[in-house]
Write a protein that holds these residues in place. Sequence first.
Motif, mmCIF file in Angstrom:
data_model
loop_
_atom_site.group_PDB
_atom_site.id
_atom_site.type_symbol
_atom_site.label_atom_id
_atom_site.label_comp_id
_atom_site.label_asym_id
_atom_site.label_seq_id
_atom_site.Cartn_x
_atom_site.Cartn_y
_atom_site.Cartn_z
ATOM 1 N N GLN A 149 40.397 -24.994 -11.004
ATOM 2 C CA GLN A 149 41.037 -23.844 -11.654
ATOM 3 C C GLN A 149 41.593 -24.255 -13.011
ATOM 4 O OE1 GLN A 149 40.541 -20.847 -10.146
ATOM 5 N NE2 GLN A 149 39.378 -22.286 -8.906
ATOM 6 N N THR A 150 41.450 -23.393 -14.003
ATOM 7 C CA THR A 150 41.899 -23.741 -15.354
ATOM 8 C C THR A 150 42.884 -22.715 -15.913
ATOM 9 O OG1 THR A 150 39.761 -22.892 -16.120
ATOM 10 C CG2 THR A 150 39.969 -25.290 -15.888
ATOM 11 N N ALA A 181 49.140 -22.639 -20.046
ATOM 12 C CA ALA A 181 48.699 -21.251 -19.871
ATOM 13 C C ALA A 181 49.826 -20.273 -20.239
ATOM 14 C CB ALA A 181 48.238 -21.017 -18.435
ATOM 15 N N ILE A 189 32.267 -14.333 -11.043
ATOM 16 C CA ILE A 189 32.875 -14.327 -12.380
ATOM 17 C C ILE A 189 31.775 -14.279 -13.455
ATOM 18 C CG2 ILE A 189 34.268 -15.717 -13.960
ATOM 19 C CD1 ILE A 189 35.429 -17.143 -11.462
ATOM 20 N N GLY A 213 42.793 -19.781 -17.452
ATOM 21 C CA GLY A 213 42.668 -18.334 -17.230
ATOM 22 C C GLY A 213 43.216 -17.503 -18.385
ATOM 23 N N PRO A 248 39.454 -13.460 -18.863
ATOM 24 C CA PRO A 248 39.154 -13.117 -17.458
ATOM 25 C C PRO A 248 37.706 -13.420 -17.053
ATOM 26 C CG PRO A 248 39.192 -11.138 -18.794
ATOM 27 C CD PRO A 248 39.461 -12.282 -19.730
ATOM 28 N N LEU A 284 38.495 -18.915 -16.273
ATOM 29 C CA LEU A 284 39.167 -18.896 -14.970
ATOM 30 C C LEU A 284 38.992 -20.228 -14.244
ATOM 31 C CD1 LEU A 284 38.134 -15.308 -13.903
ATOM 32 C CD2 LEU A 284 40.435 -16.076 -14.561
ATOM 33 N N SER A 285 37.848 -20.862 -14.422
ATOM 34 C CA SER A 285 37.623 -22.165 -13.802
ATOM 35 C C SER A 285 36.724 -23.002 -14.701
ATOM 36 C CB SER A 285 36.986 -22.021 -12.422
ATOM 37 O OG SER A 285 35.585 -21.840 -12.539
ATOM 38 N N LYS A 291 35.082 -8.609 -16.972
ATOM 39 C CA LYS A 291 35.824 -9.308 -15.923
ATOM 40 C C LYS A 291 35.041 -9.312 -14.628
ATOM 41 C CE LYS A 291 38.903 -5.376 -15.147
ATOM 42 N NZ LYS A 291 40.244 -4.915 -15.316
ATOM 43 N N ASN A 296 34.346 -16.825 -17.367
ATOM 44 C CA ASN A 296 34.087 -18.241 -17.592
ATOM 45 C C ASN A 296 33.211 -18.454 -18.822
ATOM 46 O OD1 ASN A 296 35.574 -19.303 -15.541
ATOM 47 N ND2 ASN A 296 33.864 -20.276 -14.468
#
Lengths: 235, 235
Positions: free
Chosen positions: A147-148, A109, A187, A150, A153, A130-131, A235, A155
């Motif tokens: 969680q990934t 990231a 999200i 990101g 902002p 984001l995930s 976002k 998915n």
Amino acid sequence: MKSIIIASTSTLHGGKYLEYLLPILKEHFKNCKTILFIPYARPSGISHEEYTQKAAEAFASINIEVKGIHEFEDPQVAVKEAEGIFTGGGNTFLLVSQLYKNNIMQLVAETVKNGTPYLGSSAGSNICGLSMQTTNDMPIIYPPSFQTLGLIPFNLNPHYLDADLQSKHMGETRETRIKEFHAFNSIPVLGLREGSWLEVKGEKITLKGDLKARLFKKNETPQELESESDLSYLK
Amino acid sequence: MKSIIIASTSTLHGGKYLEYLLPILKEHFKNCKTILFIPYARPSGISHEEYTQKAAEAFASINIEVKGIHEFEDPQVAVKEAEGIFTGGGNTFLLVSQLYKNNIMQLVAETVKNGTPYLGSSAGSNICGLSMQTTNDMPIIYPPSFQTLGLIPFNLNPHYLDADLQSKHMGETRETRIKEFHAFNSIPVLGLREGSWLEVKGEKITLKGDLKARLFKKNETPQELESESDLSYLK
């Protein structure tokens, strides 16, 4: 400055691996002699070696060499020294598990936020959100977190598939699944159809390719977005 | 003695909720005046109340009352005192999270193993296997574990869907996803098509309904199993 391509799929029906994206990738990775490939998602369970070979063959046609992250003794060093990074598709649960296990989720990231050009396809795109909670994949392995990276902002739902109105199958449609996600999460989710990709340049996010994308927001009617739409506001 | 019905789906195309199963359920729950409904999987995010109402309407036609587990102050007491248990479909990640959160995963398993008749459909069937790792659902919530009830010694893929050979979609087929599961797990997986169910009586497991089921074992070619097949040998 971030420079990222986030593709719904690596391969279009009837096409070769990455073929439809090669002109874009030539420009995207123009300053790279070699890129780092992250084969952790292992589609159909193929080996890291086989998968890297497949990526190498596609990139050979635009004169870019590919090295698999498994070829390095220290995956952290591999990420830090990469001229460019490509994460291939496959199983997102496996990919995320391996990124955590090798302690590189945060490092990838940071590296990409600092300007190392990145390409993701399918699972490799999913992790840009984001995930990973809007993946289509099976939970074949239990990751330490959903969680990934990101890098954007919101998915993604890659390989987004419209409901088949002729179908007699009663399993949930993709839209129903995303609605279930929004019962617990706020999200936004972008359904990215095969042949679409996002281009991220700094903070600007643009929808690319010939197709529209479908945007899902909590408690709102889904929206169809035209190609070239600016998604930076999301976002 | 275990007495369990594990259905691929609650609803067939063109039919009403549970309609195709009602003659079976009348016999299955013949000693129950009231059954306990576990609505945790909340399909499309509907409320526990709405979902319980839906189940109650279906069971009213066979003169069985339905009480939702959320109506009890103590879910453990609800399970212990249940004459029969029905877990409905929806999102398996949510269902499993709630079963753990309410500390009843093990209790439901023990209760059903001790003879309380159980019905599962879709997500409620998924949890009858050793793990939820062959669900089709989206990971909308992070459960503390993927381990489930283990009422049968293998895993299920409900709503099993054969690959559409006409499709131009490049997302993984169900068979590919199960193959990815078998790259890391050796548990057999039964693909249960909509309209099929398993009947478990003690240690005997039988495939019911008009359709064949598809059995996946690690490193083996998938097998089609006829209705009335005895699956007790599987593990």
